[in-house]
Design an enzyme around this catalytic site. Structure first.
Site, PDB file in Angstrom:
ATOM      1  N   GLY A 136       0.839  -1.213   0.000  1.00 24.39           N
ATOM      2  CA  GLY A 136       0.000   0.000   0.000  1.00 24.39           C
ATOM      3  C   GLY A 136       0.857   1.240   0.000  1.00 24.39           C
ATOM      4  O   GLY A 136       2.053   1.179  -0.280  1.00 24.39           O
ATOM      5  N   ASN A 137       0.248   2.370   0.278  1.00 24.54           N
ATOM      6  CA  ASN A 137       1.030   3.604   0.413  1.00 24.54           C
ATOM      7  C   ASN A 137       0.374   4.506   1.443  1.00 24.54           C
ATOM      8  O   ASN A 137      -0.669   4.177   1.998  1.00 24.54           O
ATOM      9  CB  ASN A 137       1.185   4.294  -0.947  1.00 24.54           C
ATOM     10  CG  ASN A 137      -0.148   4.683  -1.541  1.00 24.54           C
ATOM     11  OD1 ASN A 137      -0.846   5.527  -1.014  1.00 24.54           O
ATOM     12  ND2 ASN A 137      -0.516   4.034  -2.645  1.00 24.54           N
ATOM     13  N   ARG A 138       0.994   5.646   1.708  1.00 21.27           N
ATOM     14  CA  ARG A 138       0.581   6.485   2.841  1.00 21.27           C
ATOM     15  C   ARG A 138      -0.531   7.481   2.508  1.00 21.27           C
ATOM     16  O   ARG A 138      -0.824   8.362   3.311  1.00 21.27           O
ATOM     17  CB  ARG A 138       1.785   7.267   3.366  1.00 21.27           C
ATOM     18  CG  ARG A 138       2.867   6.404   3.941  1.00 21.27           C
ATOM     19  CD  ARG A 138       3.974   7.284   4.510  1.00 21.27           C
ATOM     20  NE  ARG A 138       5.212   6.553   4.669  1.00 21.27           N
ATOM     21  CZ  ARG A 138       5.491   5.760   5.691  1.00 21.27           C
ATOM     22  NH1 ARG A 138       4.600   5.583   6.644  1.00 21.27           N
ATOM     23  NH2 ARG A 138       6.649   5.132   5.756  1.00 21.27           N
ATOM     24  N   ALA A 171      -3.708   7.682  -5.022  1.00 21.35           N
ATOM     25  CA  ALA A 171      -2.318   7.234  -5.168  1.00 21.35           C
ATOM     26  C   ALA A 171      -2.376   5.759  -5.569  1.00 21.35           C
ATOM     27  O   ALA A 171      -2.391   4.865  -4.723  1.00 21.35           O
ATOM     28  CB  ALA A 171      -1.573   7.413  -3.853  1.00 21.35           C
TER      29      ALA A 171
END
Ligand code: CTP
Length: 399
Positions: free
Chosen positions: A207-209, A275
């Site tokens: 995943g990402n932030r 994102a």
């Protein structure tokens, strides 16, 4: 805006330079504009500039000894469909709140029968002082409409609240007022938000932030102007409730691709704020991967580029907005992305500024349009940035 009579009151603040752009935008949109300035405002921008741009004489004093004309505050007040005091200094706000009328602008304010907007501009501590805050509340209680100040660098060098809102946003507030709050009524918008999760096994993911805050703020701004919004969101804890927002929850880039492409054809505007993962594991394991006494490597394959696909399919009337997050050669890379994905706007996020990017409520962005024009916004709340982006979209749609 065509044929509407806008009375602009300019007071003595460095933000007065923004009124040149505001007058230009109003006149370009077909409004009739008259400008009144306080005597101290002329130290910041010349009446000649505003008279030339508005194509009308500018009022500063009750009596003009040069031409013998008495500038009547009553006739200004009766003429206007709307009055806007921008920038509104602490001094003028205070005088408006207390009914003081020691100049033409203030006398006109007291005489105006039309709705009045005001856009404060001052230094951080002056803005936060209870006296100023009480004056703002008083004006709101009189039915005047506040255009809140933005957050960012102030003329003093301090950072914080007090910057007059940008001319494009002020213009959009007025435009929206004349359109009865619905300048995007009948338009359909697709917004993506948040991260994507690419499953490794039933327990883990890549995943990402991304928090989703920017995308949700954009959905809200578009819906506030009457657009029917489909918000395709990756995993986030943010809640949103608006009768014009339909939320579709997805997890992976592939699910986001399917959700977006199935809606794309009927959209007038698409804003890809999500994102999206560029890579995913080459295969998904359906049982939890057990720890073994050896290192593990994961092979990744590319995901589909949703925005690029939409850029290839888009019609001449559809507007496509992408985001770029860069850490080096920021502007150059963003412009390449804009061209490569056939976008109308790209919003460049910088991770190099304190308070900008993932999980913050504020952000600092540069917006670049298809023609290469750059709009550099100071640090602002994500809601204010969303309003600004949407103002540019409304402007582009109406062309
Ligand atoms: N995007 C997309 N689909 C993907 C990846 C990105 O639609 N699979 C969109 C994002 O939502 C964003 C824009 O493309 O609006 C730019 O994303 P970014 O990941 O920064 O660009 P890339 O082209 O993937 O380039 P890089 O990651 O190498 O900077």
């Amino acid at each position: 805006m065509k044929g509407k009579k806008v009375l602009l009151g300019v007071t003595g603040s460095i933000a007065a330079y923004k009124t040149a752009i505001l007058v230009r935008l109003l006149v370009k949109a077909g409004a009739e504009v008259k400008v009144i300035m306080t005597p101290s405002a002329v130290d910041f921008i010349t009446p000649l500039t505003l008279a030339t741009l508005s194509k009308n004489p500018v009022g500063v004093n009750y009596f003009n000894p040069d031409n013998g004309v008495w500038d009547s505050h009553v006739s200004y007040g009766l003429w206007a469909d709307v009055m806007i005091v921008a920038p509104a200094t602490a001094d003028t706000l205070s005088k408006m709140a207390h009914g003081i009328c020691d100049n033409l602008l203030l006398a006109t304010y007291l005489s105006a029968r039309c709705p009045v907007f005001f856009a404060p501009a001052m230094d951080l501590d002056m803005y936060l002082h209870p006296a100023t805050q009480n004056n703002i509340q008083k004006l709101i209680s009189y039915g005047n409409k506040l255009i809140p100040s933005g957050n960012g660098e102030l003329a003093s060098g301090l950072y914080g609240e007090g910057r007059m809102e940008e001319a494009e946003v002020v213009f959009e507030v007025l435009n929206n007022f004349f359109l009865n709050g619905k300048s995007l009524k009948g338009k359909k918008a697709l917004v993506t938000a948040g991260p994507t999760y690419e499953a490794i096994d039933p327990v883990r993911f890549i995943g990402n932030r991304s928090s989703g805050k920017m995308g949700f703020a954009l959905a809200q701004s578009l819906a506030n102007l009457g657009a029917e919004v489909t918000l395709v969101s990756g995993p986030t804890s943010i809640q949103i409730s608006h009768p014009l927002i339909k939320r579709v929850n997805v997890e992976s880039a592939e699910q986001m691709f399917v959700a977006c492409l199935s809606e794309f054809k009927k959209m007038d505007v698409v804003v890809m704020a999500a994102a999206v993962a560029d890579y995913k594991p080459s295969f998904e394991v359906h049982e939890k991967i057990k720890k073994k006494n050896i290192d593990l490597s994961l092979s990744l394959v590319q995901t589909k580029d949703i925005l690029k696909t939409m850029g290839e399919q888009k019609s001449a009337t559809q507007l496509l907005v992408g985001f770029a997050l860069e850490t080096e050669n920021e502007l150059e890379n963003a412009k390449v992305k804009l061209a490569k994905k056939n976008l109308d706007f790209i919003v460049l996020n910088s991770l190099n500024d304190k308070g900008a990017g993932f999980n913050f409520d504020t952000n600092k962005v540069t917006i670049i349009n298809r023609a290469g024009k750059e709009f550099l916004l100071p640090m602002k709340s994500k809601a204010a940035i969303a309003d600004y982006i949407v103002a540019l979209l409304v402007d582009a749609i109406s062309k």
